[in-house]
Structure formats: C-alpha cells, structure tokens
Design a protein around this motif. Sequence first.
Motif, PDB file in Angstrom:
ATOM      1  N   ALA A 191       0.812  -1.339   0.186  1.00  0.00           N
ATOM      2  CA  ALA A 191       0.030  -0.016  -0.049  1.00  0.00           C
ATOM      3  C   ALA A 191       0.811   1.247   0.042  1.00  0.00           C
ATOM      4  O   ALA A 191       0.397   2.233  -0.661  1.00  0.00           O
ATOM      5  CB  ALA A 191      -0.947   0.021   1.211  1.00  0.00           C
ATOM      6  N   THR A 192       2.112   1.161   0.613  1.00  0.00           N
ATOM      7  CA  THR A 192       2.751   2.413   0.811  1.00  0.00           C
ATOM      8  C   THR A 192       4.390   2.382   0.228  1.00  0.00           C
ATOM      9  O   THR A 192       4.835   3.522   0.151  1.00  0.00           O
ATOM     10  CB  THR A 192       2.975   2.640   2.326  1.00  0.00           C
ATOM     11  OG1 THR A 192       3.855   1.704   2.876  1.00  0.00           O
ATOM     12  CG2 THR A 192       1.556   2.799   3.081  1.00  0.00           C
ATOM     13  N   GLY A 193       4.762   1.077  -0.030  1.00  0.00           N
ATOM     14  CA  GLY A 193       6.111   0.829  -0.529  1.00  0.00           C
ATOM     15  C   GLY A 193       7.088   0.975   0.565  1.00  0.00           C
ATOM     16  O   GLY A 193       8.389   0.947   0.443  1.00  0.00           O
ATOM     17  N   GLU A 194       6.739   1.175   1.813  1.00  0.00           N
ATOM     18  CA  GLU A 194       7.342   1.236   3.097  1.00  0.00           C
ATOM     19  C   GLU A 194       7.865  -0.179   3.607  1.00  0.00           C
ATOM     20  O   GLU A 194       6.916  -0.925   3.946  1.00  0.00           O
ATOM     21  CB  GLU A 194       6.840   2.052   4.058  1.00  0.00           C
ATOM     22  CG  GLU A 194       6.618   3.487   3.729  1.00  0.00           C
ATOM     23  CD  GLU A 194       6.111   3.995   4.970  1.00  0.00           C
ATOM     24  OE1 GLU A 194       6.363   5.374   5.139  1.00  0.00           O
ATOM     25  OE2 GLU A 194       5.221   3.416   5.650  1.00  0.00           O
ATOM     26  N   GLY A 195       9.151  -0.462   3.824  1.00  0.00           N
ATOM     27  CA  GLY A 195       9.421  -1.499   4.477  1.00  0.00           C
ATOM     28  C   GLY A 195       9.505  -1.168   6.094  1.00  0.00           C
ATOM     29  O   GLY A 195       9.237   0.195   6.330  1.00  0.00           O
ATOM     30  N   GLN A 196       9.886  -2.058   6.896  1.00  0.00           N
ATOM     31  CA  GLN A 196       9.679  -1.774   8.236  1.00  0.00           C
ATOM     32  C   GLN A 196      10.607  -3.041   9.108  1.00  0.00           C
ATOM     33  O   GLN A 196      10.731  -4.135   8.781  1.00  0.00           O
ATOM     34  CB  GLN A 196       8.601  -1.490   8.783  1.00  0.00           C
ATOM     35  CG  GLN A 196       7.448  -2.672   8.712  1.00  0.00           C
ATOM     36  CD  GLN A 196       6.233  -2.166   9.202  1.00  0.00           C
ATOM     37  OE1 GLN A 196       6.244  -1.869  10.599  1.00  0.00           O
ATOM     38  NE2 GLN A 196       5.161  -2.186   8.488  1.00  0.00           N
ATOM     39  N   LEU A 197      10.876  -2.656  10.332  1.00  0.00           N
ATOM     40  CA  LEU A 197      11.500  -3.525  11.472  1.00  0.00           C
ATOM     41  C   LEU A 197      10.255  -4.185  12.178  1.00  0.00           C
ATOM     42  O   LEU A 197       9.443  -3.518  12.428  1.00  0.00           O
ATOM     43  CB  LEU A 197      12.277  -3.002  12.262  1.00  0.00           C
ATOM     44  CG  LEU A 197      12.925  -3.713  13.481  1.00  0.00           C
ATOM     45  CD1 LEU A 197      13.894  -4.818  12.793  1.00  0.00           C
ATOM     46  CD2 LEU A 197      13.618  -2.704  14.590  1.00  0.00           C
ATOM     47  N   ILE A 198      10.296  -5.457  12.122  1.00  0.00           N
ATOM     48  CA  ILE A 198       9.182  -6.109  13.124  1.00  0.00           C
ATOM     49  C   ILE A 198       9.964  -6.861  14.185  1.00  0.00           C
ATOM     50  O   ILE A 198      10.741  -7.681  13.916  1.00  0.00           O
ATOM     51  CB  ILE A 198       8.391  -7.080  12.340  1.00  0.00           C
ATOM     52  CG1 ILE A 198       7.807  -6.537  11.010  1.00  0.00           C
ATOM     53  CG2 ILE A 198       7.159  -7.951  13.141  1.00  0.00           C
ATOM     54  CD1 ILE A 198       7.391  -7.287  10.168  1.00  0.00           C
ATOM     55  N   GLU A 199       9.469  -6.924  15.473  1.00  0.00           N
ATOM     56  CA  GLU A 199       9.950  -7.844  16.417  1.00  0.00           C
ATOM     57  C   GLU A 199       8.908  -8.614  17.014  1.00  0.00           C
ATOM     58  O   GLU A 199       7.829  -8.057  17.382  1.00  0.00           O
ATOM     59  CB  GLU A 199      10.649  -7.019  17.548  1.00  0.00           C
ATOM     60  CG  GLU A 199      11.135  -7.824  18.848  1.00  0.00           C
ATOM     61  CD  GLU A 199      11.419  -6.955  19.966  1.00  0.00           C
ATOM     62  OE1 GLU A 199      12.789  -6.367  19.732  1.00  0.00           O
ATOM     63  OE2 GLU A 199      10.949  -6.512  20.849  1.00  0.00           O
ATOM     64  N   VAL A 200       9.020  -9.971  17.316  1.00  0.00           N
ATOM     65  CA  VAL A 200       7.991 -10.603  17.797  1.00  0.00           C
ATOM     66  C   VAL A 200       8.591 -11.667  19.131  1.00  0.00           C
ATOM     67  O   VAL A 200       9.198 -12.447  18.694  1.00  0.00           O
ATOM     68  CB  VAL A 200       7.348 -11.493  16.723  1.00  0.00           C
ATOM     69  CG1 VAL A 200       6.201 -12.646  17.409  1.00  0.00           C
ATOM     70  CG2 VAL A 200       6.714 -10.836  15.802  1.00  0.00           C
ATOM     71  N   PRO A 201       8.581 -11.007  20.307  1.00  0.00           N
ATOM     72  CA  PRO A 201       9.189 -11.982  21.411  1.00  0.00           C
ATOM     73  C   PRO A 201       8.354 -12.984  21.630  1.00  0.00           C
ATOM     74  O   PRO A 201       7.087 -12.901  21.758  1.00  0.00           O
ATOM     75  CB  PRO A 201       9.420 -10.869  22.184  1.00  0.00           C
ATOM     76  CG  PRO A 201       8.142  -9.752  22.135  1.00  0.00           C
ATOM     77  CD  PRO A 201       7.933  -9.685  20.539  1.00  0.00           C
TER      78      PRO A 201
END
Length: 400
Positions: A191-201
């Motif tokens: 939708a935006t072209g943005e990547g991102q950081l994901i943390e799942v503890p």
Amino acid sequence: MPGPLAGVRVIDLTAVLLGPFATQHLADMGADVIKVEPPEGDLLRASGGSMSRDKNMGPIYMAANRNKRSLCLDLKRPAAVEILKGMVKTADIFIHNSRPAAIERLGLGYEDLKRVNPSIIYAYSLGYARKGPYGHKPAFDDLVQGVSGAASLQSRVDGGPPRFMPSLVADKTTGLHLCIAVLGALYHRKATGEGQLIEVPMLETLTSFWLTEHLFGATWTPPRGDMGYDRIINKFRHPFPTKDGYVCALPYTDAHWITFFELAGRPDLAKDKRFVDRNERAKHFSELYQVLDSLLKHRTTEEWLEAFDKADIPAMPVHSMEQLLEDPHLTATGFFTDREHPSEGPIKTFASPFDFEKTKVEYRRHAPRLGGDGVEVLREAGLSDAEIEKLKADKTLIVP
C-alpha cells in the motif's frame, strides 16, 4: 495457479523450530524461501538424525522445512556477508531468530540492510522484548513455557508440580505470530512502498496467548475473581472413560443436555436445578463433569459416538499419535502423503492446513539437504561459476 505469495523472496536465517515454522508457512504459500545455514547446519537437523540416512536430515527438520532452498554460508567470513547483502537487494523479507546483538555484529542488523534495500521487511523473533530487562537473555521453549505461566497451568488443575507441555508450543505459537506479522508488513508495503522492522518476542506472545482466557477475574481493577478460566482448569475436565476406551464429549446447548440425559437414561437430570440452563451449569462445572464421567462408562466409545452423531451432540474419539496416521477423515482429505525423498527414500509427509480456492498451496519440494541449493541460488544472484568455485574452495560456500 501459484500460491498467494508467489514472487515474494525471503532470506531466512532462522533455525531450530520457531523461525523455520514461520517461514515454512510463507514457503507453503508460494514464497521463495532461501534458508541460509552455517557450516554446521540448522541445529534441528540433528534431532532424530540417527534414524536418517543423511544424519543432517532429522524428522523434525524435515517436517518444518519443506518448500525451501538451502544455502550454506560461513557468515564469519566477510565475503559471505557481502554475498548475503547482495541478495537482500532483491529480497522482500529478511527474517531471523538470533539475538539481535549477535546478528548486528555480523553487519546484518536492520540499519545495515535498510541501507542496502530501503523497502526490506526485516522481521525477527527473540525470547523477550528487547526493550525490557530480559531482552538480552537466551530463550528456549522450556524457559518460555516456565516464565509465561504455561508450565504452571496444569498445577492449577491438579495441584501437582509445574511441568512442561509435551510440545514445542512456545516455538510454534510464536512462529505463527511471526508469520502473521510478516504478512501484515507485506500488505503495508504494497500500500505504501515502505519496509519496516518487526519484533515478535516469545514471552509476550505466549503471555497474551494464555491470558486470552486465563486473565479472567483479573480483567477488572480491582480483580472480581481469580485468574484462570474456571471451566478449563477444572480437575474433572478430561476425556471421559467409556466401556472400552475414552471419548471427548461436550453437550453445549440446553437442547444438547436434555438429549444427552435422555440418551444416558437419566432424563430426570435435565430438571435438576444445577443443570437446567446455561447460567446454572456454569456454576456447577465440577458436578456436571462428574455426571458425564459416571454416565459415559456404560457404553462403548463407538456406541456413544454413533448416538452423539445422530443427536448432533459434539463428540470425538481420543486418538493416539499412531492412530492419526489411519484416521478416516485425514485419509479422505489427503492430509498424509507417501513420497520419495532424494536422500531419505520413502517418507510420510503431511499437508499444509491452508486450502486457498484460487492460489493453491502445494508440496513443491522436499526439505533441502544442507547447502543443496547453494550453487543454484548464487547463480541466480549473479555470481559466475568461477566465483562460486572460489567460494567453495575457501569454504565460504559449503555444498553437499
């Protein structure tokens, strides 16, 4: 048609079960998952490996790594790290379940890879949220079962000592959440072209998992009752013995209970003030379960299942692990398939639970041998045969 994630490329540095369980779902849905392993391979390869022809092809590893390709690189060598960064340029997802400090020392942290590919989705799982005081600690399934309250749940039922659930439930539950988070990030990027950081503890995942039903009376401030869903932690809740085995039965509605009491030859119990309606039954779970226990002993499992089916009362048999392999429903749906593995010979595999109408999930390839796809993957990354041979010669690239 190819799976719903066809065209998505995943650089997968996960190991053991949590991460591979997440990336197997991505691979099943059609993503090109490149499993990057150290020279010794994923540690899970050795679990049960003594039964395998190739000792690096243990049964749990094979169950969690279908539809992936294996690239074996020694990431302690700068050349291997540079190769991986080159692959990230055209990847959609980079995923790992190492402690962040360790991966950052290799130059493969989020900030490092964002410079290479600003739209990369960088996902990782660790034991405990990095911002908290446990954030630096190592984590394994047993540890997280303990600290999340899982190991104490059975104690609430029977008053016995804490004990672990006989499944890698922390790994698999967190793996599913990691997969879900990645899918959300993929949609956002579309939708935006943005990547991102994901943390799942793991701890936060498991704690939310248990507290969904077990926060219970502590939902309010101040608490209006004890923690723990009382029906679920009742010591009388268990598969019920029959004349020749066990059955799981759960009459649920008022109509179910009236019919059940008639089937059991005790229609009078339908008028018992403890059981007359849902609200009263909720106050008397212990008595109700004990009534079930006493009444179900007088017929065989098959007799009860037939009667329950006719009355549309929810009930199922109790299977052993071995009986699952012959279950008529799983047989009819094609859940199990016998296949020929290139190194292991005849093996039994089980299907993904996903069934998309348009974008079918398929068993496209067996769990890979250690480094078995390295040459193919590096050719796709643009390396020449001469460059690949040099990497093999200096042990940066390991192939079978």
